[in-house]
Scaffold this active site. Sequence first.
Site, PDB file in Angstrom:
ATOM      1  N   TYR A 142      24.865 -15.556  -4.978  1.00 40.17           N
ATOM      2  CA  TYR A 142      24.994 -15.177  -6.379  1.00 40.17           C
ATOM      3  C   TYR A 142      24.983 -16.379  -7.314  1.00 40.17           C
ATOM      4  O   TYR A 142      24.773 -16.239  -8.520  1.00 40.17           O
ATOM      5  CB  TYR A 142      26.276 -14.369  -6.604  1.00 40.17           C
ATOM      6  CG  TYR A 142      26.288 -13.010  -5.938  1.00 40.17           C
ATOM      7  CD1 TYR A 142      25.112 -12.422  -5.481  1.00 40.17           C
ATOM      8  CD2 TYR A 142      27.469 -12.314  -5.751  1.00 40.17           C
ATOM      9  CE1 TYR A 142      25.119 -11.191  -4.864  1.00 40.17           C
ATOM     10  CE2 TYR A 142      27.491 -11.076  -5.139  1.00 40.17           C
ATOM     11  CZ  TYR A 142      26.311 -10.517  -4.696  1.00 40.17           C
ATOM     12  OH  TYR A 142      26.317  -9.293  -4.078  1.00 40.17           O
ATOM     13  N   LYS A 189      26.598 -14.376   9.654  1.00 37.84           N
ATOM     14  CA  LYS A 189      25.321 -14.052  10.303  1.00 37.84           C
ATOM     15  C   LYS A 189      24.793 -15.338  10.934  1.00 37.84           C
ATOM     16  O   LYS A 189      23.672 -15.795  10.688  1.00 37.84           O
ATOM     17  CB  LYS A 189      24.336 -13.469   9.285  1.00 37.84           C
ATOM     18  CG  LYS A 189      23.088 -12.846   9.905  1.00 37.84           C
ATOM     19  CD  LYS A 189      23.395 -11.637  10.755  1.00 37.84           C
ATOM     20  CE  LYS A 189      22.075 -11.032  11.281  1.00 37.84           C
ATOM     21  NZ  LYS A 189      22.323 -10.009  12.319  1.00 37.84           N
ATOM     22  N   ASP A 221      26.386  -7.316  10.410  1.00 39.63           N
ATOM     23  CA  ASP A 221      25.849  -5.998  10.721  1.00 39.63           C
ATOM     24  C   ASP A 221      26.768  -5.235  11.677  1.00 39.63           C
ATOM     25  O   ASP A 221      26.962  -4.023  11.528  1.00 39.63           O
ATOM     26  CB  ASP A 221      24.426  -6.085  11.276  1.00 39.63           C
ATOM     27  CG  ASP A 221      24.246  -7.210  12.289  1.00 39.63           C
ATOM     28  OD1 ASP A 221      25.159  -8.046  12.435  1.00 39.63           O
ATOM     29  OD2 ASP A 221      23.184  -7.264  12.921  1.00 39.63           O
ATOM     30  N   ASP A 245      30.877  -8.507  -0.843  1.00 41.44           N
ATOM     31  CA  ASP A 245      30.548  -7.513  -1.860  1.00 41.44           C
ATOM     32  C   ASP A 245      30.235  -6.176  -1.201  1.00 41.44           C
ATOM     33  O   ASP A 245      30.693  -5.114  -1.636  1.00 41.44           O
ATOM     34  CB  ASP A 245      29.345  -8.012  -2.670  1.00 41.44           C
ATOM     35  CG  ASP A 245      29.139  -7.231  -3.961  1.00 41.44           C
ATOM     36  OD1 ASP A 245      29.892  -6.280  -4.223  1.00 41.44           O
ATOM     37  OD2 ASP A 245      28.201  -7.579  -4.712  1.00 41.44           O
ATOM     38  N   ASP A 249      33.113  -2.632  -0.756  1.00 43.90           N
ATOM     39  CA  ASP A 249      32.772  -1.309  -1.277  1.00 43.90           C
ATOM     40  C   ASP A 249      32.698  -0.288  -0.150  1.00 43.90           C
ATOM     41  O   ASP A 249      33.101   0.868  -0.315  1.00 43.90           O
ATOM     42  CB  ASP A 249      31.442  -1.359  -2.035  1.00 43.90           C
ATOM     43  CG  ASP A 249      31.603  -1.903  -3.453  1.00 43.90           C
ATOM     44  OD1 ASP A 249      32.744  -2.258  -3.815  1.00 43.90           O
ATOM     45  OD2 ASP A 249      30.614  -1.969  -4.191  1.00 43.90           O
TER      46      ASP A 249
END
Length: 351
Positions: A142, A189, A221, A245, A249
């Site tokens: 970001y 990852k 994942d 992020d 959620d």
Amino acid sequence: MKLDIALLAGDGIGPEVIDQAVKVCDAIAKKYEHHITWKPALTGAAAIDAVGEPYPDETHEICANADAVLFGAIGHPRFDNDPSAKVRPEQGLLKMRQKLGLFANVRPTFTFPSLIEKSPLKKDRIEGTDLIILRELTGGIYFGERGRKDDGNTAFDTMTYQRFEIERLAKKGFDFAMKRSKKLCCVDKANVLESSRLWRETVQAMEKNYPEVEVTYEFIDAVAMRLIQWPKGYDVIITANLFGDILTDEASVIAGSMGLMPSSSVGSDVSLYEPIHGSYPQAAGKDIANPLATVLSAAMLFEDMNMTEEAEEIRRVVNKSLAEGYVTEDLADGGKSYKTSEVGDWLASNI
């Protein structure tokens, strides 16, 4: 105690849910003989409309000089639907995080006994879930270099991390783990991304400073799957900005509603407290939004100020409202529901 709290209502339902949190905080202040000075400031689309900037300098000064920041939500459809917009409400949020040094987003995920059946997940999978996700907030994709090339036909976003950014976030995670069940999971990852390999390398080097903490390393994942399959298997999770992020959620589904989950964004000098939901513009002005996540964010604020009894009082009255069905329409399940403002009044009157 005297507290100066910056009040950033923002956009959409932000002002409505913030108003209820203020009612509750004022009731707490009266009961426990504190004095709160609220310092309203503009941010998001409201600030763009007023001064052309989503996080004005005046707002930053108010936040930087406050004891804490209570924040509503930002975002407006007219920006979402305009890919060419040069100034966006979300830019204000990123700028605020960066300028205030809010490097760690702390999102607890837990269940409410009276709402356990409202979750789309099976009761035996989620009952007793109590975990914290720490998301790095001021680095990563970001904030990395981005742009277009090849006449706009190729776009790129760069995920960049420095070791110190990982260390300070990981330290928060280890500290939380020491206070809880001494279990920490680093999510990355590392089988693909070089930035994730730096994450794993850095956290591994810190393990020797926390010999009591059991540290595991999992790929994003896999965790995205296991968080839904068996959330009770996690206690403290640390991860990068983008991964956090998404995971936070996803985790909100466990409780049954995004309107229930609080969060904080922690910096070295000042911290910010906000619900995890967005501005929900479709509900703005209708007095139907669920204010409980914002109210519980205020509880986190009090707890971080070492006002544990006050924080527990807020959580008690929220649980009472859920158990007695004094809730907004999203939780009423076809039964009687109450307006946002009525829920706020009820919470304050029961403190």
